[in-house]
Design an enzyme around this catalytic site. Structure first.
Site, PDB file in Angstrom:
ATOM      1  N   PHE A  11      14.919 -29.477  19.617  1.00 61.40           N
ATOM      2  CA  PHE A  11      13.589 -29.979  19.966  1.00 61.40           C
ATOM      3  C   PHE A  11      12.605 -28.875  20.296  1.00 61.40           C
ATOM      4  O   PHE A  11      11.400 -29.054  20.220  1.00 61.40           O
ATOM      5  CB  PHE A  11      13.691 -30.944  21.169  1.00 61.40           C
ATOM      6  CG  PHE A  11      13.783 -30.238  22.497  1.00 61.40           C
ATOM      7  CD1 PHE A  11      12.631 -29.804  23.147  1.00 61.40           C
ATOM      8  CD2 PHE A  11      15.019 -29.979  23.093  1.00 61.40           C
ATOM      9  CE1 PHE A  11      12.706 -29.132  24.360  1.00 61.40           C
ATOM     10  CE2 PHE A  11      15.097 -29.301  24.302  1.00 61.40           C
ATOM     11  CZ  PHE A  11      13.936 -28.876  24.934  1.00 61.40           C
ATOM     12  N   LYS A  61      17.269 -32.101   9.139  1.00 61.08           N
ATOM     13  CA  LYS A  61      17.446 -33.122  10.179  1.00 61.08           C
ATOM     14  C   LYS A  61      16.806 -32.544  11.442  1.00 61.08           C
ATOM     15  O   LYS A  61      17.417 -31.785  12.179  1.00 61.08           O
ATOM     16  CB  LYS A  61      18.937 -33.379  10.406  1.00 61.08           C
ATOM     17  CG  LYS A  61      19.272 -34.745  10.979  1.00 61.08           C
ATOM     18  CD  LYS A  61      18.626 -35.064  12.308  1.00 61.08           C
ATOM     19  CE  LYS A  61      19.339 -34.501  13.498  1.00 61.08           C
ATOM     20  NZ  LYS A  61      18.616 -34.781  14.774  1.00 61.08           N
ATOM     21  N   GLU A 121      15.282 -35.528  17.037  1.00 59.16           N
ATOM     22  CA  GLU A 121      14.714 -36.884  17.138  1.00 59.16           C
ATOM     23  C   GLU A 121      13.644 -36.974  18.218  1.00 59.16           C
ATOM     24  O   GLU A 121      12.916 -37.956  18.301  1.00 59.16           O
ATOM     25  CB  GLU A 121      15.835 -37.906  17.377  1.00 59.16           C
ATOM     26  CG  GLU A 121      16.605 -37.777  18.690  1.00 59.16           C
ATOM     27  CD  GLU A 121      17.731 -36.737  18.649  1.00 59.16           C
ATOM     28  OE1 GLU A 121      17.599 -35.711  17.948  1.00 59.16           O
ATOM     29  OE2 GLU A 121      18.742 -36.959  19.359  1.00 59.16           O
ATOM     30  N   SER A 181      22.251 -26.511  21.256  1.00 64.91           N
ATOM     31  CA  SER A 181      23.021 -26.069  22.422  1.00 64.91           C
ATOM     32  C   SER A 181      24.422 -25.604  21.993  1.00 64.91           C
ATOM     33  O   SER A 181      24.926 -26.009  20.936  1.00 64.91           O
ATOM     34  CB  SER A 181      23.125 -27.214  23.423  1.00 64.91           C
ATOM     35  OG  SER A 181      23.703 -28.332  22.786  1.00 64.91           O
ATOM     36  N   CYS A 185      14.870 -20.409  23.503  1.00 62.29           N
ATOM     37  CA  CYS A 185      16.190 -19.778  23.498  1.00 62.29           C
ATOM     38  C   CYS A 185      16.077 -18.290  23.798  1.00 62.29           C
ATOM     39  O   CYS A 185      17.057 -17.638  24.085  1.00 62.29           O
ATOM     40  CB  CYS A 185      16.874 -19.982  22.166  1.00 62.29           C
ATOM     41  SG  CYS A 185      15.995 -19.166  20.855  1.00 62.29           S
ATOM     42  N   GLU A 209      23.068 -22.261  31.144  1.00 61.95           N
ATOM     43  CA  GLU A 209      21.718 -22.234  30.573  1.00 61.95           C
ATOM     44  C   GLU A 209      20.942 -23.386  31.227  1.00 61.95           C
ATOM     45  O   GLU A 209      21.366 -24.541  31.150  1.00 61.95           O
ATOM     46  CB  GLU A 209      21.775 -22.457  29.061  1.00 61.95           C
ATOM     47  CG  GLU A 209      20.393 -22.486  28.431  1.00 61.95           C
ATOM     48  CD  GLU A 209      20.405 -22.757  26.928  1.00 61.95           C
ATOM     49  OE1 GLU A 209      21.132 -23.667  26.491  1.00 61.95           O
ATOM     50  OE2 GLU A 209      19.682 -22.062  26.203  1.00 61.95           O
TER      51      GLU A 209
HETATM   52  P1  NAD Z   1      20.949 -30.127  21.092  1.00 59.81           P
HETATM   53  O1  NAD Z   1      22.193 -29.359  20.894  1.00 59.81           O
HETATM   54  O2  NAD Z   1      20.959 -31.264  22.043  1.00 59.81           O
HETATM   55  O3  NAD Z   1      20.427 -30.736  19.698  1.00 59.81           O
HETATM   56  C1  NAD Z   1      20.285 -29.932  18.539  1.00 59.81           C
HETATM   57  C2  NAD Z   1      20.442 -30.823  17.313  1.00 59.81           C
HETATM   58  O4  NAD Z   1      21.756 -31.399  17.309  1.00 59.81           O
HETATM   59  C3  NAD Z   1      19.454 -31.978  17.270  1.00 59.81           C
HETATM   60  O5  NAD Z   1      18.999 -32.152  15.960  1.00 59.81           O
HETATM   61  C4  NAD Z   1      20.282 -33.165  17.754  1.00 59.81           C
HETATM   62  O6  NAD Z   1      19.861 -34.392  17.187  1.00 59.81           O
HETATM   63  C5  NAD Z   1      21.678 -32.816  17.282  1.00 59.81           C
HETATM   64  N1  NAD Z   1      22.727 -33.333  18.176  1.00 59.81           N
HETATM   65  C6  NAD Z   1      22.624 -33.596  19.499  1.00 59.81           C
HETATM   66  N2  NAD Z   1      23.800 -34.036  19.980  1.00 59.81           N
HETATM   67  C7  NAD Z   1      24.662 -34.045  18.949  1.00 59.81           C
HETATM   68  C8  NAD Z   1      26.047 -34.397  18.824  1.00 59.81           C
HETATM   69  N3  NAD Z   1      26.766 -34.822  19.868  1.00 59.81           N
HETATM   70  N4  NAD Z   1      26.624 -34.281  17.614  1.00 59.81           N
HETATM   71  C9  NAD Z   1      25.919 -33.849  16.555  1.00 59.81           C
HETATM   72  N5  NAD Z   1      24.612 -33.512  16.619  1.00 59.81           N
HETATM   73  C10 NAD Z   1      23.984 -33.593  17.800  1.00 59.81           C
HETATM   74  O7  NAD Z   1      19.820 -29.059  21.488  1.00 59.81           O
HETATM   75  P2  NAD Z   1      18.333 -29.337  21.975  1.00 59.81           P
HETATM   76  O8  NAD Z   1      18.377 -29.861  23.359  1.00 59.81           O
HETATM   77  O9  NAD Z   1      17.598 -30.085  20.945  1.00 59.81           O
HETATM   78  O10 NAD Z   1      17.755 -27.846  21.965  1.00 59.81           O
HETATM   79  C11 NAD Z   1      17.925 -26.953  23.033  1.00 59.81           C
HETATM   80  C12 NAD Z   1      19.085 -26.028  22.812  1.00 59.81           C
HETATM   81  O11 NAD Z   1      18.899 -25.300  21.599  1.00 59.81           O
HETATM   82  C13 NAD Z   1      19.200 -24.965  23.894  1.00 59.81           C
HETATM   83  O12 NAD Z   1      20.545 -24.816  24.228  1.00 59.81           O
HETATM   84  C14 NAD Z   1      18.649 -23.706  23.236  1.00 59.81           C
HETATM   85  O13 NAD Z   1      19.139 -22.492  23.755  1.00 59.81           O
HETATM   86  C15 NAD Z   1      19.118 -23.914  21.838  1.00 59.81           C
HETATM   87  N6  NAD Z   1      18.341 -23.097  20.924  1.00 59.81           N
HETATM   88  C16 NAD Z   1      18.930 -21.972  20.429  1.00 59.81           C
HETATM   89  C17 NAD Z   1      18.231 -21.141  19.586  1.00 59.81           C
HETATM   90  C18 NAD Z   1      18.861 -19.901  19.043  1.00 59.81           C
HETATM   91  O14 NAD Z   1      18.256 -19.264  18.213  1.00 59.81           O
HETATM   92  N7  NAD Z   1      20.050 -19.533  19.446  1.00 59.81           N
HETATM   93  C19 NAD Z   1      16.915 -21.468  19.223  1.00 59.81           C
HETATM   94  C20 NAD Z   1      16.344 -22.633  19.732  1.00 59.81           C
HETATM   95  C21 NAD Z   1      17.076 -23.446  20.591  1.00 59.81           C
END
Ligand code: NAD
Length: 494
Positions: free
Chosen positions: A149, A173, A176, A226, A281, A379
């Site tokens: 997000f 994808k 959401e 994450s 991030c 985090e």
């Molecule tokens: P998230 O892991 O909750 O979601 C990321 C994606 O995975 C979304 O599209 C979501 O719909 C999907 N998803 C969520 N739960 C899932 C599951 N159980 N099974 C399969 N898919 C699932 O992350 P977020 O809250 O959207 O974003 C924040 C996180 O992203 C933070 O941890 C941040 O550090 C990380 N991030 C990392 C970088 C990097 O370059 N390393 C960059 C941006 C964000």
């Protein structure tokens, strides 16, 4: 109310979805729309469209591809403010941050415009008598991009310009929570002349991700999110035989050595800690103050924090809300936990009051944080800066290297030798020297180490081109015309 649905084969999906999710404006706390959640059948439609389009797109000339990329670049640049407004309305970050995000994504499009140069292979003449060897790189097929997000435009743009330039077709994808920016980009691709089916978007949650991870038509997965989900995506995707790059969470340390410019370091801490409400991030969340500068640094950061205006991102504030009420409450619970575990709460963001029901939390500063506290190990992904005080450079380095995450880090010092030693010794993927958020330019590659990345390819730059192509090496022998066959007018051997 906005109603977001999937984008398949150059058109909106008109089917009534079985499931939908709510989209919020985090600054008001109000639902502003719904997003359709795809199931396996919808994923199949998108992958079929991408597979059909791949048959032609992989054979499109490099000239044609760059023409489309240049046109897309122009359209994104012209619509920067519009895209930024879509981001702010669903993510909450202030408009200037949102526009900055579009700019960083645009830089990857510009990088991808150079694809003819990037896809040039090697050639070795006469490896044996009359034998030449050369290498080519070819597209993979339909590839999936699953994004978080916090950068709804930039993170997908780390991948899809390069993937498409290399001749692949994509299924994105998005998160959401803020799906509108990618939908707008889909329309811009169409306007730029990208053939239907090359760029597809499906929305949803775990169900759609799981369908993509095992779909036989999907050749690679680029995931950002994450760490627990990144690990799951990497394990599931690779088990299904796919190439996977899965970027995870972070805990970025900023080391402040006693000889640094403290004003510069304090400014950097504010920008890197509270920009985008800490939902980056590459945000700095742990400041390691090497004594004796701890008190002076804390005083400077505290006085600057008083000037941060938190509020609606469209109304000239410095810091917007967090993305959801649940996330705001989770971040607030870390402040509580830190206080209970013995940290000094210098500024408590929970005291902030903003009119309305937005998901706001003020900037927070915790001092005397120790490595065992949950505010240090986890985090937090919110506007919470922790100060950890140490006595030596070695202690500071050891903290960074012992942490499970290794995304970004920064050192503040006026000693070139200390900085040089740090860049060599630190176990982190992206390092800043007197630069707090060392995000690599598009022509370098973005990615962390340890639990911040699963897989071995970083995003964009030459690693991106490598990820989205397969290598092939051709060993060829063409007999000299004098050898025989049809007489082309060359002198013939007996
Ligand atoms: P998230 O892991 O909750 O979601 C990321 C994606 O995975 C979304 O599209 C979501 O719909 C999907 N998803 C969520 N739960 C899932 C599951 N159980 N099974 C399969 N898919 C699932 O992350 P977020 O809250 O959207 O974003 C924040 C996180 O992203 C933070 O941890 C941040 O550090 C990380 N991030 C990392 C970088 C990097 O370059 N390393 C960059 C941006 C964000």
């Amino acid at each position: 109310m906005t109603q977001i649905t999937h984008w398949i084969n150059g058109a909106l999906d008109t089917k009534k979805p079985e499931r939908t999710g709510d989209i919020y404006n985090p600054a008001t706390g109000k639902v502003t729309g719904t997003v359709a959640f795809a199931n396996a059948a919808t994923v199949d439609l998108a992958v079929s469209a991408a597979t059909a389009a791949f048959a032609e797109w992989r054979h499109s000339s490099l000239t044609k591809r760059t023409q489309v990329l240049f046109a897309f670049r122009e359209l994104v640049a012209q619509n920067r403010e519009k895209i930024a407004a879509l981001i702010t309305a669903e993510h909450g970050k202030v408009l200037s941050d949102a526009a900055g995000e579009v700019t960083r994504g645009l830089e990857v499009v510009e990088f991808a415009c150079g694809i003819p140069h990037l896809l040039k292979g090697g050639f070795s003449e006469e490896v044996s008598t009359g034998v030449d060897v050369y290498s080519i790189r070819q597209a993979l097929g339909p590839v999936a991009i699953i994004s978080p997000f916090n950068f709804p435009a930039m993170v997908p743009m780390w991948f899809f310009p390069v993937a498409i330039a290399c001749g692949n077709t994509v299924v994105v994808k998005p998160s959401e929570k803020d799906p509108s920016a990618v939908m707008f980009l889909a329309q811009l691709w169409k306007e730029a002349g990208l053939p239907d089916g090359v760029f597809n978007v499906v929305h949803g949650d775990k169900e759609v991700v799981d369908a993509l991870l095992i779909h036989p038509g999907i050749k690679s997965i680029s995931f950002v999110g994450s760490t627990p989900i990144a690990r799951y995506v990497y394990e599931t995707g690779t088990k299904a035989g796919k190439r996977v790059q899965a970027l995870g969470g972070a805990k970025n340390h900023m080391i402040v050595l006693p000889d640094c410019d403290l004003e510069l370091a304090a400014d950097a801490a504010i920008n890197a800690g509270f920009g985008s409400a800490g939902e980056r991030c590459m945000a700095i969340s742990a400041i390691v103050a090497v004594e004796p500068i701890g008190n002076a640094l804390v005083a400077r950061i505290k006085s600057r924090m008083a000037n941060i205006v938190t509020g609606d991102g469209t109304k000239g504030s410095d810091m917007g809300p967090l993305v959801t009420a649940v996330h705001r409450d989770k971040v607030a619970s870390y402040i509580e936990a830190g206080a209970k575990e013995g940290a000094t709460v210098v500024v408590d963001g929970r005291n902030l009051k903003v009119d309305g029901d937005g998901f706001f939390l003020g900037p927070t500063l915790l001092d005397n944080v120790t490595p065992k506290m949950s505010v240090y190990t986890d985090e937090i992904f919110g506007p919470v800066l922790s100060i950890i005080r140490v006595n030596t450079y070695d202690e500071a380095l050891n903290l960074v290297n012992s942490h499970q995450y290794g995304n970004g880090t920064a050192i503040f010092t006026n000693d070139g030798g200390a900085a040089r030693r740090f860049q060599n010794e630190v176990e982190v993927g992206m390092v800043g020297i007197n630069v707090p958020i060392p995000v690599p330019m598009a022509y370098y590659s973005f990615g962390g180490w340890k639990s911040s990345l699963f897989g071995d390819s970083h995003a964009h730059g030459t690693e991106g081109v490598h990820f989205f192509t397969r290598g092939k090496v051709v060993t060829s022998r063409w007999l000299d015309p004098s050898h025989g066959g049809i007489n082309l007018g060359f002198p013939q051997n007996d």
